[in-house]
Design a protein around this motif. Structure first.
Motif, PDB file in Angstrom:
ATOM      1  N   TRP A  37       0.795  -1.224   0.000  1.00  0.00           N
ATOM      2  CA  TRP A  37       0.000   0.000   0.000  1.00  0.00           C
ATOM      3  C   TRP A  37       0.828   1.275   0.000  1.00  0.00           C
ATOM      4  O   TRP A  37       0.509   2.209  -0.741  1.00  0.00           O
ATOM      5  N   PRO A  38       1.905   1.387   0.792  1.00  0.00           N
ATOM      6  CA  PRO A  38       2.710   2.603   0.681  1.00  0.00           C
ATOM      7  C   PRO A  38       3.354   2.764  -0.697  1.00  0.00           C
ATOM      8  O   PRO A  38       3.481   3.876  -1.204  1.00  0.00           O
ATOM      9  N   ALA A  39       3.753   1.654  -1.319  1.00  0.00           N
ATOM     10  CA  ALA A  39       4.337   1.743  -2.653  1.00  0.00           C
ATOM     11  C   ALA A  39       3.301   2.232  -3.666  1.00  0.00           C
ATOM     12  O   ALA A  39       3.609   3.055  -4.538  1.00  0.00           O
ATOM     13  N   LEU A  40       2.076   1.745  -3.542  1.00  0.00           N
ATOM     14  CA  LEU A  40       1.021   2.186  -4.450  1.00  0.00           C
ATOM     15  C   LEU A  40       0.697   3.666  -4.248  1.00  0.00           C
ATOM     16  O   LEU A  40       0.637   4.439  -5.210  1.00  0.00           O
ATOM     17  N   LEU A  41       0.528   4.061  -2.990  1.00  0.00           N
ATOM     18  CA  LEU A  41       0.243   5.466  -2.710  1.00  0.00           C
ATOM     19  C   LEU A  41       1.421   6.356  -3.088  1.00  0.00           C
ATOM     20  O   LEU A  41       1.238   7.471  -3.592  1.00  0.00           O
ATOM     21  N   GLY A  42       2.632   5.880  -2.852  1.00  0.00           N
ATOM     22  CA  GLY A  42       3.820   6.634  -3.239  1.00  0.00           C
ATOM     23  C   GLY A  42       3.898   6.840  -4.740  1.00  0.00           C
ATOM     24  O   GLY A  42       4.325   7.891  -5.212  1.00  0.00           O
ATOM     25  N   SER A  43       3.470   5.845  -5.505  1.00  0.00           N
ATOM     26  CA  SER A  43       3.467   5.984  -6.966  1.00  0.00           C
ATOM     27  C   SER A  43       2.500   7.074  -7.411  1.00  0.00           C
ATOM     28  O   SER A  43       2.821   7.884  -8.289  1.00  0.00           O
ATOM     29  N   PHE A  44       1.311   7.103  -6.797  1.00  0.00           N
ATOM     30  CA  PHE A  44       0.363   8.157  -7.142  1.00  0.00           C
ATOM     31  C   PHE A  44       0.881   9.526  -6.734  1.00  0.00           C
ATOM     32  O   PHE A  44       0.753  10.497  -7.482  1.00  0.00           O
ATOM     33  N   LEU A  45       1.478   9.610  -5.558  1.00  0.00           N
ATOM     34  CA  LEU A  45       2.019  10.891  -5.110  1.00  0.00           C
ATOM     35  C   LEU A  45       3.204  11.327  -5.959  1.00  0.00           C
ATOM     36  O   LEU A  45       3.432  12.519  -6.156  1.00  0.00           O
ATOM     37  N   LEU A  46       3.965  10.366  -6.467  1.00  0.00           N
ATOM     38  CA  LEU A  46       5.069  10.692  -7.357  1.00  0.00           C
ATOM     39  C   LEU A  46       4.547  11.306  -8.652  1.00  0.00           C
ATOM     40  O   LEU A  46       5.132  12.262  -9.179  1.00  0.00           O
ATOM     41  N   LEU A  47       3.446  10.776  -9.151  1.00  0.00           N
ATOM     42  CA  LEU A  47       2.829  11.364 -10.340  1.00  0.00           C
ATOM     43  C   LEU A  47       2.349  12.787 -10.080  1.00  0.00           C
ATOM     44  O   LEU A  47       2.369  13.624 -10.978  1.00  0.00           O
ATOM     45  N   LEU A  48       1.915  13.039  -8.856  1.00  0.00           N
ATOM     46  CA  LEU A  48       1.463  14.383  -8.480  1.00  0.00           C
ATOM     47  C   LEU A  48       2.619  15.279  -8.046  1.00  0.00           C
ATOM     48  O   LEU A  48       2.393  16.430  -7.682  1.00  0.00           O
ATOM     49  N   GLN A  49       3.835  14.751  -8.083  1.00  0.00           N
ATOM     50  CA  GLN A  49       5.047  15.462  -7.694  1.00  0.00           C
ATOM     51  C   GLN A  49       4.969  15.966  -6.264  1.00  0.00           C
ATOM     52  O   GLN A  49       5.299  17.112  -5.954  1.00  0.00           O
ATOM     53  N   CYS A  50       4.548  15.102  -5.377  1.00  0.00           N
ATOM     54  CA  CYS A  50       4.423  15.420  -3.958  1.00  0.00           C
ATOM     55  C   CYS A  50       5.657  14.904  -3.207  1.00  0.00           C
ATOM     56  O   CYS A  50       6.169  13.824  -3.507  1.00  0.00           O
ATOM     57  N   ARG A  51       6.129  15.658  -2.250  1.00  0.00           N
ATOM     58  CA  ARG A  51       7.331  15.286  -1.504  1.00  0.00           C
ATOM     59  C   ARG A  51       7.102  14.106  -0.565  1.00  0.00           C
ATOM     60  O   ARG A  51       8.053  13.469  -0.135  1.00  0.00           O
ATOM     61  N   GLN A  52       5.879  13.810  -0.227  1.00  0.00           N
ATOM     62  CA  GLN A  52       5.578  12.703   0.684  1.00  0.00           C
ATOM     63  C   GLN A  52       5.827  11.341   0.034  1.00  0.00           C
ATOM     64  O   GLN A  52       5.873  10.323   0.722  1.00  0.00           O
ATOM     65  N   ALA A  53       5.986  11.306  -1.272  1.00  0.00           N
ATOM     66  CA  ALA A  53       6.179  10.040  -1.982  1.00  0.00           C
ATOM     67  C   ALA A  53       7.433   9.324  -1.499  1.00  0.00           C
ATOM     68  O   ALA A  53       7.436   8.104  -1.326  1.00  0.00           O
ATOM     69  N   LEU A  54       8.495  10.058  -1.241  1.00  0.00           N
ATOM     70  CA  LEU A  54       9.743   9.436  -0.798  1.00  0.00           C
ATOM     71  C   LEU A  54       9.556   8.714   0.535  1.00  0.00           C
ATOM     72  O   LEU A  54      10.052   7.598   0.711  1.00  0.00           O
ATOM     73  N   ARG A  55       8.826   9.310   1.457  1.00  0.00           N
ATOM     74  CA  ARG A  55       8.593   8.674   2.750  1.00  0.00           C
ATOM     75  C   ARG A  55       7.832   7.364   2.594  1.00  0.00           C
ATOM     76  O   ARG A  55       8.107   6.377   3.265  1.00  0.00           O
ATOM     77  N   LEU A  56       6.857   7.349   1.695  1.00  0.00           N
ATOM     78  CA  LEU A  56       6.100   6.120   1.482  1.00  0.00           C
ATOM     79  C   LEU A  56       6.949   5.039   0.827  1.00  0.00           C
ATOM     80  O   LEU A  56       6.827   3.858   1.153  1.00  0.00           O
ATOM     81  N   PHE A  57       7.832   5.436  -0.085  1.00  0.00           N
ATOM     82  CA  PHE A  57       8.717   4.452  -0.704  1.00  0.00           C
ATOM     83  C   PHE A  57       9.708   3.887   0.304  1.00  0.00           C
ATOM     84  O   PHE A  57      10.036   2.705   0.262  1.00  0.00           O
ATOM     85  N   VAL A  58      10.178   4.704   1.228  1.00  0.00           N
ATOM     86  CA  VAL A  58      11.078   4.222   2.279  1.00  0.00           C
ATOM     87  C   VAL A  58      10.346   3.238   3.187  1.00  0.00           C
ATOM     88  O   VAL A  58      10.901   2.214   3.586  1.00  0.00           O
ATOM     89  N   LEU A  59       9.087   3.531   3.511  1.00  0.00           N
ATOM     90  CA  LEU A  59       8.288   2.608   4.319  1.00  0.00           C
ATOM     91  C   LEU A  59       8.098   1.279   3.597  1.00  0.00           C
ATOM     92  O   LEU A  59       8.205   0.204   4.199  1.00  0.00           O
ATOM     93  N   ALA A  60       7.837   1.323   2.296  1.00  0.00           N
ATOM     94  CA  ALA A  60       7.683   0.092   1.521  1.00  0.00           C
ATOM     95  C   ALA A  60       8.999  -0.688   1.480  1.00  0.00           C
ATOM     96  O   ALA A  60       8.996  -1.924   1.580  1.00  0.00           O
ATOM     97  N   LEU A  61      10.110   0.006   1.377  1.00  0.00           N
ATOM     98  CA  LEU A  61      11.409  -0.657   1.371  1.00  0.00           C
ATOM     99  C   LEU A  61      11.678  -1.321   2.713  1.00  0.00           C
ATOM    100  O   LEU A  61      12.189  -2.443   2.772  1.00  0.00           O
ATOM    101  N   ALA A  62      11.316  -0.664   3.799  1.00  0.00           N
ATOM    102  CA  ALA A  62      11.492  -1.253   5.131  1.00  0.00           C
ATOM    103  C   ALA A  62      10.658  -2.527   5.261  1.00  0.00           C
ATOM    104  O   ALA A  62      11.125  -3.527   5.822  1.00  0.00           O
ATOM    105  N   GLY A  63       9.438  -2.517   4.747  1.00  0.00           N
ATOM    106  CA  GLY A  63       8.612  -3.722   4.767  1.00  0.00           C
ATOM    107  C   GLY A  63       9.231  -4.848   3.949  1.00  0.00           C
ATOM    108  O   GLY A  63       9.159  -6.021   4.331  1.00  0.00           O
TER     109      GLY A  63
END
Length: 69
Positions: A37-63
């Motif tokens: 789920w963080p990877a999916l949400l991070g992908s959408f936020l990346l498309l919107l060029q939102c800075r929160q995307a990196l945090r979600l990708f880091v959470l997905a990497l930790a998982g």
């Protein structure tokens, strides 16, 4: 389909794989959700060029590092 253990779907798998899915611990589903789920949400936020995307990708990497399966 695996999370709900739908019998018609599970019967198409080999028996050893079915056994693994039925015997996996409950926390494994939580770790899976922490990866997907963080990877999916991070992908959408990346498309919107939102800075929160990196945090979600880091959470997905930790998982992924906790349980790589």
């Amino acid at each position: 389909m695996i999370s709900y253990k739908i019998s018609a779907y599970m019967q198409t798998m080999p028996e050893d794989l079915q056994y693994w899915f039925y015997q996996r611990p409950v926390w494994f589903t939580g770790v899976w959700a922490t990866r997907v789920w963080p990877a999916l949400l991070g992908s959408f936020l990346l498309l919107l060029q939102c800075r929160q995307a990196l945090r979600l990708f880091v959470l997905a990497l930790a998982g992924f590092l906790i349980a790589p399966l």
